[in-house]
Design an enzyme around this catalytic site. Structure first.
Site, PDB file in Angstrom:
ATOM      1  N   CYS B 253       0.888  -1.337   0.039  1.00  0.00           N
ATOM      2  CA  CYS B 253       0.048   0.059  -0.043  1.00  0.00           C
ATOM      3  C   CYS B 253       0.951   1.098   0.018  1.00  0.00           C
ATOM      4  O   CYS B 253       1.588   1.466  -0.959  1.00  0.00           O
ATOM      5  CB  CYS B 253      -1.090   0.038   1.063  1.00  0.00           C
ATOM      6  SG  CYS B 253      -2.183   1.215   0.903  1.00  0.00           S
ATOM      7  N   HIS B 337      -3.512  -5.309  -0.189  1.00  0.00           N
ATOM      8  CA  HIS B 337      -3.292  -5.698   0.932  1.00  0.00           C
ATOM      9  C   HIS B 337      -3.297  -7.379   0.976  1.00  0.00           C
ATOM     10  O   HIS B 337      -4.338  -7.868   1.401  1.00  0.00           O
ATOM     11  CB  HIS B 337      -4.298  -5.048   1.989  1.00  0.00           C
ATOM     12  CG  HIS B 337      -3.972  -3.713   2.476  1.00  0.00           C
ATOM     13  ND1 HIS B 337      -3.282  -3.095   3.215  1.00  0.00           N
ATOM     14  CD2 HIS B 337      -4.545  -2.667   1.595  1.00  0.00           C
ATOM     15  CE1 HIS B 337      -3.387  -1.979   3.650  1.00  0.00           C
ATOM     16  NE2 HIS B 337      -3.908  -1.714   2.346  1.00  0.00           N
ATOM     17  N   GLU B 339      -2.483  -9.068   3.318  1.00  0.00           N
ATOM     18  CA  GLU B 339      -2.810  -9.353   4.864  1.00  0.00           C
ATOM     19  C   GLU B 339      -4.376  -9.463   5.086  1.00  0.00           C
ATOM     20  O   GLU B 339      -4.823  -9.809   6.101  1.00  0.00           O
ATOM     21  CB  GLU B 339      -2.072  -8.406   5.853  1.00  0.00           C
ATOM     22  CG  GLU B 339      -2.596  -7.294   5.986  1.00  0.00           C
ATOM     23  CD  GLU B 339      -2.490  -6.173   4.932  1.00  0.00           C
ATOM     24  OE1 GLU B 339      -1.853  -6.390   4.025  1.00  0.00           O
ATOM     25  OE2 GLU B 339      -2.874  -5.125   5.366  1.00  0.00           O
TER      26      GLU B 339
END
Lengths: 1073, 363
Positions: B253, B337, B339
């Site tokens: 990001c 992202h 994650e």
């Protein structure tokens, strides 16, 4: 080298039945559209003649033939397709396809299965294999063992530990399944489960867990998305088809949502799906523990719902993926610019509610559980759960007005109603709140997540606050807006504020409330379903209404160039896919005539609610309130009420009261045909005969009238205490019994009694008229005599056994009626005919159930003509006439009794069938045999059980019994039938009635599968006879043995198998007739 | 609780538009940049995502608060159910609020949590209309007002150094594994640390302007974070010299934007950003597509990617850049992202890729 796919065979799902309904018309139509777009030739096999997919222009070739391995092989032999799609026609198509694959038929004719490979499907269908496979990749399934004998089943149950659930393998919608708390319950259910399948599964019970589903799509490049997830309002234990379902899930955290999403993707990748797949989970309400319950490697009811809930055309995309496309290569059909590889973001909620018709069945078990009983469903869209659930509870059309403000429930035990869910459970939750139950108490009884219950409680609290007021003007606007946001209709407000019971008084109050609301600017807003929560601009025409809004998503033209077509609402017994066909054809014609078509409907199983099928779709209520909202915004040329069945038809008068332009036949004429008194007076004035009838309000008057006309009579009460709504009574004792126990008779609740005619032919007249002049018509004939509801009758077109004079008279009477009512549009008249003596039973100024059937047999689209007339166009009379047809169509009913445990599979004045087929033959016998095979009958090979009712029935069956005997069938007969057959020189084996404890008993023979056709004709209504007959009929259904309960139909079937071997049946496409 | 029982408050836009709602958070006024997110789950995660610093968040999913707010349970020094220690948004705007929540791990309602954390929030707003407005006009300054509209002025949080506001003030270590990863915290989400800790790692979390060159590490990670990447000049400086070396670098990001800037690419502000769980990306040069979670207002200009670097992932909807990698050295980053938390976990394998790369380089 890869074979080029130029021609594809698509299998449909056949007649609508419980567990397999209109959703497959939608998915099949989408698949055919996707293939067409690729320039591929399509061949469709589907005997369901009322569907949209079997209409002209959708598939290149259509076969109205049974979806069974035999017929599909014949079509393959003839058509030589390159590929076949198995996953768009429900379990019927899938099972048929697997069978053809296993027998090597597909290989032999070099037909490639497109989409998910057969091996993968087999791995998901065999639960044992499936759970082993998931175990390998560390995914948990409910502990489950399979068994192939009753003894093994019991051992399996005991090793898992009670409570357990048993299911028959390879069945649709959970047939032959159920919960068992102990060995005793299990022993009761074992045999039934084995009658559906040689394999039975025993699983750990996860009752009370949340039930969650994901719709997953995968392409050949291993790209995978979950288009939608859904949460059942009812916890595990109630089949997802029987549950209220919410999309997206409401009570799952991000961790839970994405944990289950990831598992879905892992499963689908492991299985190797290419196309669409549904994964169902149980989720522990107290942890993140889960179990995979089921995987359906095909389009399903849930995938149709997910498509409508999200705007993502799952079936269309699945078909493209089957042809080899990657998801990322396809565009999002709604935005046209973004990728089809994405997961829709909803900025609204949808709630699906099932529709049951259990009151139509005598003796049926009303509890809902792990097998499906509902016949249809609705989908409500809104921006709060309260808004959705109240909309939805109105949509199901069972006379409820939402969660509150309904008629009092019967005096049942509240606790029992909450603990043991039946079709009306949600209304008992309302009652529980009224009686002061807390959310926790209701949770303990129902295991419905407290979040849902708290939302329902909000509705209850608003109601409690509202009943303190007496006038709409006394509510402040914030309160009124809160009520509307919570889904309260103007009707609910009227009832709760003014306490009126009288129909007209309420109607006046509704009008006052509407006017007041409009003045206060408390109005609903039209919002788009755009798949991306407004992130990207979308030119979508797919709309719903909400009070949680401050602006409309679209601009309204208000140019009077649009035409609103009202749809049919929830499928139910008596109103299903045939009205979707009518509505879709009306929309198409509206467009062809240069107007914008606007559709209003809320049934997710339909093609009419495909946003692609019209210029603008309002997926919302078909209530007066909502239709007026739409009309106010659309300012249309007019509204078509005659192509969506009874719901729009009954709105006609009420809409007219608001000066809405009804296109075609006037609302006053519709009222004249609908109102029994007015219509009867009209017939009298025209000199047209009708069965004697009277509306009566005292038992004495009823008896007097009955004496006059003679038994049997048909009694229709306006208020029913228990039992069926209508009944035929043949003597004084029955009449008394019915009037005292089942109905209430009074000035307020009068009863309609009509002379009931037996041994009389019933004839249907379907037509389209223009300003009273008939433009096109079709006359068809019931095989059964009057007494079998027209929806349950087997119908032939053109008529085969009707006098020319009868036809002449019917035409004359119809012309008179059309002229008198100045009909412009479709209509249907039902006649009784006996020796050229013609009586009119009823007349509907709308499209009928048989309209798609006669339209397709005659190859003349009645709806197209009707719509053009309603739009004011001048229509030429078509040249074609039914007298010139060189073939015959037979429409046969499909029953779903096997789903409705304990229901008496008998035909009467109330309709019981859930669907129908229509097949074509060179003669009557070929058509009837094809159509009966298409609804699940099999040609008997071993033994036929006859217990044949009245003397008339016995005589009727004599010739067919002779044929059976001549052809070495074993005939088993109950006492009376046996002696009658002996007297007439036909050998039969006498078997005992079920209540005689002596071998051979009819039930033993059914259980032992010595019988492969049961002909059981009820004699009279005496309770002993009924109970014996009932036991035989029910056993036939439970053991999956074809049952015929009408003598005329039984003879027709046996004559047909006498004339035709299955190999003689012609494999001819629709266009070859 | 009945809707009418909540006090009124309003959302005000610079053009004078006032949108009335009901206040269920902290009863104060606030200003920030108005952005929308179309995710259907994950408000505890979103609200504690430091990348939302300075923003008033509109959730397009209408029914919020359903499953309440979980407890502050820590594992590995990290709150298990949140992405940081506190709520970072300036304000919250939703359509329908559920004060009555239900979930086994919930301990309070969303409203209680917002009031504890002193974050204003409104419900009863047509969030779809509002989203369309943002989509058409772009992200805009806005304020939530309790009382007089002059109590507070509009401000553009991107003028501030938001990264400095959310970055750790001191060095924190996690885990005790053999692979040492220096993690530059520009507003890191807990799940990035959790994802890295699944391997045999030791994480050294340092402030955004910390000179990590003096640390002993095997791999370098640049985190997500709020605002305009050009504000993080110090980090970009440090990164430039890291690019001289051969140690693996992974950015997510804002970390992706900083790596790109350090490599010589350019960034620009998107009209209304990507904030959702359903952003599709394609692995360049393949048929492999992934669904990703995203939360960013700035993007890397595809055309500006310098020589020796290449585009790695591309957005399938608007074809913006979603990742870059060096053609020869072990440097790569993604705009999305991997994650998740909240959002889909399709690309979590990228943490594997990072660790394997480090292991190979260590050999």
């Amino acid at each position: 080298m890869q074979k080029v796919i130029e021609k594809v065979l698509v299998l449909g799902s056949g007649a609508l039945k419980i567990g397999e309904a209109g959703e497959f018309d939608y998915s099949g139509s989408q698949a055919l559209k996707a293939l067409k777009e690729e320039g591929i030739k399509t061949v469709l096999i589907n005997p369901n003649i009322a569907t949209v997919q079997t209409s002209e222009g959708i598939a290149d070739r259509i076969y109205f033939l049974p979806v069974t391995p035999f017929f599909v092989e014949q079509v393959i032999k003839k058509e030589k397709p390159d590929g076949i799609l198995l996953s768009f026609g429900g379990q019927t198509a899938l099972n048929c396809g697997l069978d053809l694959f296993n027998k090597g038929v597909l290989d032999r004719y070099e037909v490639k299965v497109l989409g998910t490979p057969v091996k993968a499907i087999q791995e998901t269908e065999d639960r044992q294999l499936f759970s082993e496979m998931l175990d390998e990749i560390g995914i948990k399934t409910a502990r489950s063992l399979s068994a192939t004998s009753p003894e093994e089943t019991i051992r399996a149950a005991e090793s898992i530990g009670y409570p357990i659930i048993i299911r028959a393998a390879y069945t649709l919608g959970g047939q032959g399944s159920g919960f068992c708390h102990n060995r005793e319950e299990l022993t009761q259910k074992i045999h039934q489960a084995f009658s559906y399948s040689p394999q039975v599964l025993v699983e750990e019970s996860l009752r009370g867990w949340k039930e969650i589903e994901y719709e997953v799509v995968r392409d050949q490049y291993d790209n995978c998305i979950t288009v939608c997830n859904m949460e059942n309002f009812d916890p595990l234990g109630i089949h997802t088809g029987e549950s209220i379902v919410v999309a997206p899930s409401q009570t799952l955290t991000n961790r839970e949502y994405h944990k289950l999403r990831q598992i879905s993707i892992d499963i689908v990748k492991r299985v190797g799906i290419i196309g669409e797949c549904n994964v169902q989970y149980a989720l522990d309400p107290q942890s993140e523990d889960y179990r995979v319950i089921e995987v359906n490697a095909r389009l399903s009811r849930s995938s149709a719902l997910a498509s409508k809930a999200t705007g993502y055309p799952l079936a269309f995309v699945a078909a493209k993926l089957a042809l080899g496309y990657g998801l990322h290569e396809l565009k999002n059909d709604i935005t046209k610019t973004t990728s089809a590889f994405f997961e829709p973001a909803l900025d609204y909620l949808v709630v699906k509610i099932p529709r049951w018709d259990l009151s139509k069945f005598q003796g049926v078990n009303r509890e809902i559980g792990s097998s499906m009983k509902s016949v249809g469903e609705v989908m409500a869209i809104g921006r709060s759960f309260e808004e959705c659930i109240q909309k939805g509870l109105r949509m199901i059309g069972i006379g409820m007005h939402g969660f509150v403000a309904n008629h009092e429930l019967p005096e049942n035990d509240l606790e029992d109603e909450l603990n043991n869910p039946k079709d009306t459970r949600i209304f008992w939750i309302a009652k529980a709140f009224d009686q002061g139950w807390t959310v926790d108490q209701i949770y303990n009884a129902t295991k419905i997540d407290p979040w849902f219950l708290a939302k329902l409680k909000n509705i209850h609290l608003l109601k409690q606050e509202l009943i303190n007021f007496q006038r709409i003007e006394d509510l402040n606007n914030a309160f009124l807006l809160d009520l509307k946001k919570a889904g309260f209709s103007d009707f609910q407000l009227a009832r709760l504020l003014y306490n009126e019971d009288d129909h007209e008084a309420i109607e006046t109050r509704i009008r006052e409330i509407r006017t007041y609301r409009q003045a206060q600017q408390i109005l609903p807003y039209a919002k788009q379903i755009d798949t991306l929560a407004a992130e990207h601009p979308a030119q979508t025409n797919y709309l719903y209404f909400t009070y949680h809004g401050s602006s409309h998503d679209i601009d309204f033209e208000k140019d009077r160039r649009s035409v609103i077509v009202l749809g049919s609402g929830a499928y139910r017994i008596g109103s299903s896919v045939e009205f979707d066909w009518s509505a879709v054809n009306a929309i198409k014609t509206v467009e062809q005539s240069g107007y914008r078509s606007v559709m209003v409907n809320f049934n997710p199983e339909t093609v009419s609610t495909d946003y692609d099928s019209c210029d603008r779709l309002y997926f919302d209520e078909l209530s007066l309130e909502r239709v007026l909202d739409i009309i106010a915004l659309e300012n249309p040329k007019g509204v078509i009420v005659s192509t969506g069945g009874q719901i729009p038809n009954t709105l006609a008068m009420r809409l007219q009261a608001y000066n809405v332009k009804i296109l075609g036949t006037s609302a006053d004429s519709i009222d004249m045909a609908e109102n029994r008194h007015k219509f009867s007076a009209l017939l009298d004035s025209l000199g047209i005969d009708q069965p004697a009838w009277k509306e009566l309000s005292s038992i004495d008057d009823i008896e007097k009238f009955t004496m006059q006309v003679g038994f049997p009579v048909l009694v229709r009460p306006s208020y029913v205490l228990s039992g069926a709504a209508m009944n035929i009574v043949s003597n004084h004792k029955e009449l008394r019994h019915f009037l005292e126990l089942a109905t209430q008779v009074s000035k307020q609740y009068p009863v309609v009694v009509s002379k009931y005619l037996t041994d009389t032919k019933e004839i249907e007249f379907d037509a389209v008229a223009d300003k009273g002049e008939i433009i096109v018509y079709a006359i068809s004939e019931h095989i059964e005599f009057a007494g079998v509801h027209s929806g349950d009758a087997t119908i032939m077109f053109p008529p085969q056994k009707v006098y020319v004079e009868t036809i002449r008279r019917i035409k004359r009477i119809s012309r008179q009626i059309a002229l008198a009512l100045n009909i412009s549009g479709p209509f249907n008249i039902q006649f009784l005919a006996r020796d050229n003596d013609i009586k009119v039973i009823e007349c509907n100024l709308r499209a009928s159930r048989s309209l798609p059937f006669v339209s397709k047999i005659l190859k003349t689209n009645f709806i197209e003509l009707a719509t053009r007339i309603m739009l004011g166009e001048k229509v030429e009379k078509p040249f074609k006439s039914l007298f010139e047809l060189e073939y015959i169509g037979v429409k046969a009913p499909q029953f779903s009794f096997s789903r409705l445990s304990k229901a008496d599979p008998i035909l009467g004045v109330d309709m019981a069938s859930t669907g129908e087929v229509g097949c074509i033959g060179d003669d009557y016998y070929e058509a009837i045999l094809k159509s009966m095979l298409a609804v699940g009958f099999k040609i008997p090979k071993k033994g036929v059980l006859i217990s044949s009712g009245t003397m008339r029935d016995k005589i009727e069956l004599l010739k067919s019994a002779q044929w059976l005997a001549d052809h070495k069938f074993e005939i088993y007969a109950t006492k009376g039938s046996h002696s009658f057959l002996s007297e007439n020189g036909i050998a039969s084996k006498q078997v005992n009635w079920p209540d005689v404890d002596e071998y051979p008993n009819a039930l033993d023979l059914i259980r032992e599968k010595k019988i492969d056709l049961v002909i059981n004709i009820p004699k009279n209504l005496s309770s002993e006879e009924l109970s014996n007959d009932y036991t035989i009929r029910r056993a036939a259904v439970d053991f999956n043995i074809p049952l015929i309960s009408n003598a005329r139909l039984a003879s027709a079937f046996i004559y047909s198998i006498g004339r035709y071997n299955i190999d003689d049946l012609k494999i001819k496409a629709w266009d070859e007739y | 609780m009945k809707d009418r029982a909540y006090p009124p408050a309003k959302l005000v836009l610079p053009d004078g538009t006032q949108i009335h709602g009901k206040s269920f958070g902290y009863p104060s006024s606030t200003s920030g940049e108005l952005v929308f997110n179309t995710a259907m789950t994950g408000y505890p995660e979103s609200l504690t995502d430091p990348s939302y610093k300075g923003q008033i968040l509109v959730l397009t999913y209408p029914s919020i608060g359903n499953y309440g707010v979980p407890a502050d349970i820590k594992a590995d020094k990290l709150l298990r159910y949140f992405e940081s220690e506190h709520i970072h948004i300036s304000g919250l705007i939703i359509a329908d609020y559920s004060e009555d929540y239900n979930h086994w791990n919930a301990v309070k309602s969303l409203g209680e949590w917002l009031r504890e954390e002193k974050i204003p929030a409104l419900f009863g707003i047509d969030t779809r209309s509002l989203t369309k407005l943002i989509r058409e006009k772009g992200t805009t300054p806005a304020k939530i007002v309790h009382g007089s509209i002059d109590d507070i002025s509009f401000e553009d949080p991107n003028d501030r150094n938001l990264v400095d506001e959310v970055s750790t003030k001191e060095v924190v270590e996690y885990g005790n594994g053999n692979i040492k990863i220096a993690l530059v915290d520009c507003g890191v989400k807990n799940n990035i640390i959790r994802s890295l800790l699944q391997f045999d790692t030791k994480i050294i979390r340092v402030p955004w302007d910390y000179d990590f060159r003096k640390l002993d590490f095997d791999g370098l990670f640049i985190s997500n974070g709020p605002g305009n990447p050009e504000k993080c000049e110090t980090t970009i400086e440090h990164l430039r010299s890291a690019l001289e070396n051969e140690k693996p670098i992974f950015g997510i990001c804002l970390g992706h934007q900083l790596l790109s800037l350090a490599a010589g690419a350019k960034t620009y502000k998107l009209k209304f950003g990507h904030r959702s769980h359903n952003q599709p990306v394609l692995l360049d040069g393949t048929q492999k597509a992934y669904l990703t979670s995203q939360n960013h207002g700035y993007a890397v200009s595809e055309a500006s990617i310098p020589q020796k670097w290449e585009s790695w992932f591309t957005n399938l909807n608007d074809h913006t850049n979603e990742g870059i990698r060096h053609q020869t050295k072990p440097f790569f980053s993604t705009q999305f992202h991997p994650e998740a938390s909240s959002g889909p976990t399709d690309t979590s394998f990228l943490f594997n890729t990072f660790i394997q790369t480090i292991e190979q380089c260590k050999k």
